[in-house]
Design a protein around this motif. Structure first.
Motif, PDB file in Angstrom:
ATOM      1  N   ASP A 182      -0.975   2.181  17.286  1.00 25.75           N
ATOM      2  CA  ASP A 182       0.042   3.164  16.903  1.00 25.75           C
ATOM      3  C   ASP A 182      -0.316   3.853  15.585  1.00 25.75           C
ATOM      4  OD1 ASP A 182       0.458   0.783  15.581  1.00 25.75           O
ATOM      5  OD2 ASP A 182       2.638   0.886  15.651  1.00 25.75           O
ATOM      6  N   VAL A 183      -1.042   3.172  14.716  1.00 23.88           N
ATOM      7  CA  VAL A 183      -1.573   3.791  13.497  1.00 23.88           C
ATOM      8  C   VAL A 183      -3.019   3.323  13.338  1.00 23.88           C
ATOM      9  CG1 VAL A 183       0.552   4.148  12.192  1.00 23.88           C
ATOM     10  CG2 VAL A 183      -0.527   1.927  12.142  1.00 23.88           C
ATOM     11  N   VAL A 184      -3.885   4.276  13.045  1.00 21.71           N
ATOM     12  CA  VAL A 184      -5.302   3.965  12.853  1.00 21.71           C
ATOM     13  C   VAL A 184      -5.837   4.810  11.705  1.00 21.71           C
ATOM     14  CG1 VAL A 184      -5.761   3.279  15.242  1.00 21.71           C
ATOM     15  CG2 VAL A 184      -6.001   5.655  14.581  1.00 21.71           C
ATOM     16  N   PRO A 185      -6.768   4.258  10.936  1.00 24.40           N
ATOM     17  CA  PRO A 185      -7.354   5.047   9.858  1.00 24.40           C
ATOM     18  C   PRO A 185      -8.330   6.088  10.417  1.00 24.40           C
ATOM     19  CG  PRO A 185      -8.330   2.859   9.936  1.00 24.40           C
ATOM     20  CD  PRO A 185      -7.239   2.889  10.955  1.00 24.40           C
ATOM     21  N   THR A 186      -8.338   7.256   9.802  1.00 24.08           N
ATOM     22  CA  THR A 186      -9.273   8.298  10.232  1.00 24.08           C
ATOM     23  C   THR A 186     -10.290   8.629   9.140  1.00 24.08           C
ATOM     24  OG1 THR A 186      -7.696   9.994   9.546  1.00 24.08           O
ATOM     25  CG2 THR A 186      -7.674   9.350  11.868  1.00 24.08           C
ATOM     26  N   ASP A 187      -9.984   8.309   7.886  1.00 22.09           N
ATOM     27  CA  ASP A 187     -10.937   8.543   6.793  1.00 22.09           C
ATOM     28  C   ASP A 187     -11.995   7.446   6.788  1.00 22.09           C
ATOM     29  OD1 ASP A 187      -9.390  10.687   6.104  1.00 22.09           O
ATOM     30  OD2 ASP A 187      -8.494   9.761   4.333  1.00 22.09           O
ATOM     31  N   VAL A 188     -13.162   7.761   6.256  1.00 19.33           N
ATOM     32  CA  VAL A 188     -14.270   6.806   6.219  1.00 19.33           C
ATOM     33  C   VAL A 188     -13.887   5.547   5.431  1.00 19.33           C
ATOM     34  CG1 VAL A 188     -16.629   6.430   5.412  1.00 19.33           C
ATOM     35  CG2 VAL A 188     -16.026   8.579   6.502  1.00 19.33           C
ATOM     36  N   GLY A 189     -13.262   5.711   4.278  1.00 24.48           N
ATOM     37  CA  GLY A 189     -12.862   4.565   3.475  1.00 24.48           C
ATOM     38  C   GLY A 189     -11.905   3.668   4.233  1.00 24.48           C
ATOM     39  N   GLY A 190     -10.954   4.267   4.930  1.00 22.91           N
ATOM     40  CA  GLY A 190     -10.007   3.495   5.721  1.00 22.91           C
ATOM     41  C   GLY A 190     -10.680   2.745   6.851  1.00 22.91           C
TER      42      GLY A 190
END
Length: 141
Positions: A70-78
């Motif tokens: 339902d929530v996922v990181p999209t930035d490289v650091g995340g």
């Protein structure tokens, strides 16, 4: 001043490490990593995690390897934090399984040591071992 991790390990290892103590140590370390990851993901990927509580929810999903998506990181650091947290979750599951197995084996070992029949079998095996050693030394001469 020694690092916090060093103090934690000295605190954990101040007594003999039993499966129960190891389980608690692993649980506390995992809780710490999960909380820190929930906060860090908010800082590194604020576009996807608009509050810390969403970051905590994601961290719990990730470390337990549930991963609802339902929530996922999209930035490289995340994504780097996510990868580290996933590896920690897999590691924790493996270690917990090993700790439980060790506890069962220790219980079985203690029970076998207290069994008079087991002691008799072990004494007989020791006797046979001594006889084999004697035979081997005779054959070598």
């Amino acid at each position: 001043m020694p690092p916090a991790g060093s103090r934690y390990f000295r605190f954990v290892l101040r007594k003999d490490l039993t499966p129960l103590r190891a389980g608690w140590a692993i649980g506390v370390a995992t809780l710490f990593v999960t909380i820190v990851s929930g906060i860090v993901i908010r800082v590194l990927d604020p576009s996807d995690f608009d509050n810390v509580w969403l970051g905590m929810w994601w961290a719990v999903q990730t470390v337990t390897t549930v991963g609802y998506g339902d929530v996922v990181p999209t930035d490289v650091g995340g994504r780097i934090i996510a990868a580290l947290l996933m590896l920690a979750g897999i590691g924790v599951l493996s270690v917990v399984t090993a700790v439980i197995t060790a506890a069962f084996l220790e219980t079985a070992r203690r029970r076998m040591g207290d069994d008079p029949g087991h002691r008799a079998v072990m004494a007989r095996l020791d006797e046979l071992d001594a006889r084999l050693d004697s035979i081997e030394s005779s054959v070598r001469r």
